[in-house]
Motif scaffolding. Structure first.
Motif, PDB file in Angstrom:
ATOM      1  N   GLU A  34       0.950  -1.256  -0.107  1.00 36.82           N
ATOM      2  CA  GLU A  34      -0.099  -0.156  -0.002  1.00 36.82           C
ATOM      3  C   GLU A  34       0.634   1.422   0.002  1.00 36.82           C
ATOM      4  O   GLU A  34       0.481   2.207  -0.504  1.00 36.82           O
ATOM      5  CB  GLU A  34      -0.966   0.149   1.229  1.00 36.82           C
ATOM      6  N   HIS A  38       0.233   2.724  -3.640  1.00 34.44           N
ATOM      7  CA  HIS A  38      -0.896   3.724  -3.439  1.00 34.44           C
ATOM      8  C   HIS A  38      -0.395   4.788  -2.430  1.00 34.44           C
ATOM      9  O   HIS A  38      -0.707   5.409  -1.445  1.00 34.44           O
ATOM     10  CB  HIS A  38      -2.071   2.977  -2.433  1.00 34.44           C
ATOM     11  N   GLN A  39       0.627   5.712  -3.320  1.00 34.33           N
ATOM     12  CA  GLN A  39       1.052   6.670  -2.680  1.00 34.33           C
ATOM     13  C   GLN A  39       0.429   7.909  -2.721  1.00 34.33           C
ATOM     14  O   GLN A  39       0.327   8.555  -1.381  1.00 34.33           O
ATOM     15  CB  GLN A  39       2.507   7.178  -3.360  1.00 34.33           C
ATOM     16  N   SER A  40      -0.691   8.043  -3.270  1.00 37.96           N
ATOM     17  CA  SER A  40      -1.627   9.139  -2.968  1.00 37.96           C
ATOM     18  C   SER A  40      -2.530   9.099  -1.642  1.00 37.96           C
ATOM     19  O   SER A  40      -2.615   9.994  -0.917  1.00 37.96           O
ATOM     20  CB  SER A  40      -2.540   9.241  -4.347  1.00 37.96           C
ATOM     21  N   ASP A  41      -2.961   7.616  -1.446  1.00 36.48           N
ATOM     22  CA  ASP A  41      -3.560   7.324  -0.129  1.00 36.48           C
ATOM     23  C   ASP A  41      -2.568   7.649   1.130  1.00 36.48           C
ATOM     24  O   ASP A  41      -3.140   8.299   2.068  1.00 36.48           O
ATOM     25  CB  ASP A  41      -3.981   5.853  -0.023  1.00 36.48           C
ATOM     26  N   VAL A  42      -1.310   7.251   0.760  1.00 40.78           N
ATOM     27  CA  VAL A  42      -0.469   7.663   1.801  1.00 40.78           C
ATOM     28  C   VAL A  42      -0.131   8.988   2.354  1.00 40.78           C
ATOM     29  O   VAL A  42      -0.335   9.599   3.365  1.00 40.78           O
ATOM     30  CB  VAL A  42       0.889   6.889   1.759  1.00 40.78           C
ATOM     31  N   GLU A  43       0.078   9.836   1.099  1.00 44.99           N
ATOM     32  CA  GLU A  43      -0.023  11.296   1.127  1.00 44.99           C
ATOM     33  C   GLU A  43      -1.102  11.872   1.909  1.00 44.99           C
ATOM     34  O   GLU A  43      -0.749  12.860   2.759  1.00 44.99           O
ATOM     35  CB  GLU A  43       0.591  11.847  -0.096  1.00 44.99           C
ATOM     36  N   GLU A  44      -2.302  11.482   1.493  1.00 48.25           N
ATOM     37  CA  GLU A  44      -3.267  12.149   2.073  1.00 48.25           C
ATOM     38  C   GLU A  44      -3.479  11.936   3.716  1.00 48.25           C
ATOM     39  O   GLU A  44      -3.938  12.932   4.315  1.00 48.25           O
ATOM     40  CB  GLU A  44      -4.583  11.574   1.303  1.00 48.25           C
ATOM     41  N   ALA A  45      -3.058  10.501   3.903  1.00 49.32           N
ATOM     42  CA  ALA A  45      -3.278  10.261   5.201  1.00 49.32           C
ATOM     43  C   ALA A  45      -2.106  11.028   6.142  1.00 49.32           C
ATOM     44  O   ALA A  45      -2.573  11.561   7.208  1.00 49.32           O
ATOM     45  CB  ALA A  45      -2.899   8.859   5.622  1.00 49.32           C
TER      46      ALA A  45
END
Length: 68
Positions: A34, A38-45
């Protein structure tokens, strides 16, 4: 030359972290997948966490202060 040494050090540290995590049975392949794909999800978190740290709820929120 210094840049090559830095890159080698970073890669070596990353590999060592994975090896130690596997050795300690703390490695989570799903989390790694992940984080990598799924870097965008990590950056959002991370952005959400940063926002919460920079704007914490005031300890006195909702309480009247003297003179108000």
């Amino acid at each position: 030359m210094g840049e090559a040494r830095s890159v080698t050090s970073i890669i070596g540290n990353a590999v060592a972290a994975v090896v130690i995590a596997k050795w300690e049975k703390a490695f989570d392949a799903q989390k790694m997948h992940e984080a990598l794909f799924h870097q965008s999800d990590v950056e959002e978190a991370l952005a959400d966490a940063d926002a919460q740290r920079s704007h914490p709820a005031s300890a006195t929120e909702g309480h009247r202060t003297v003179g108000s």
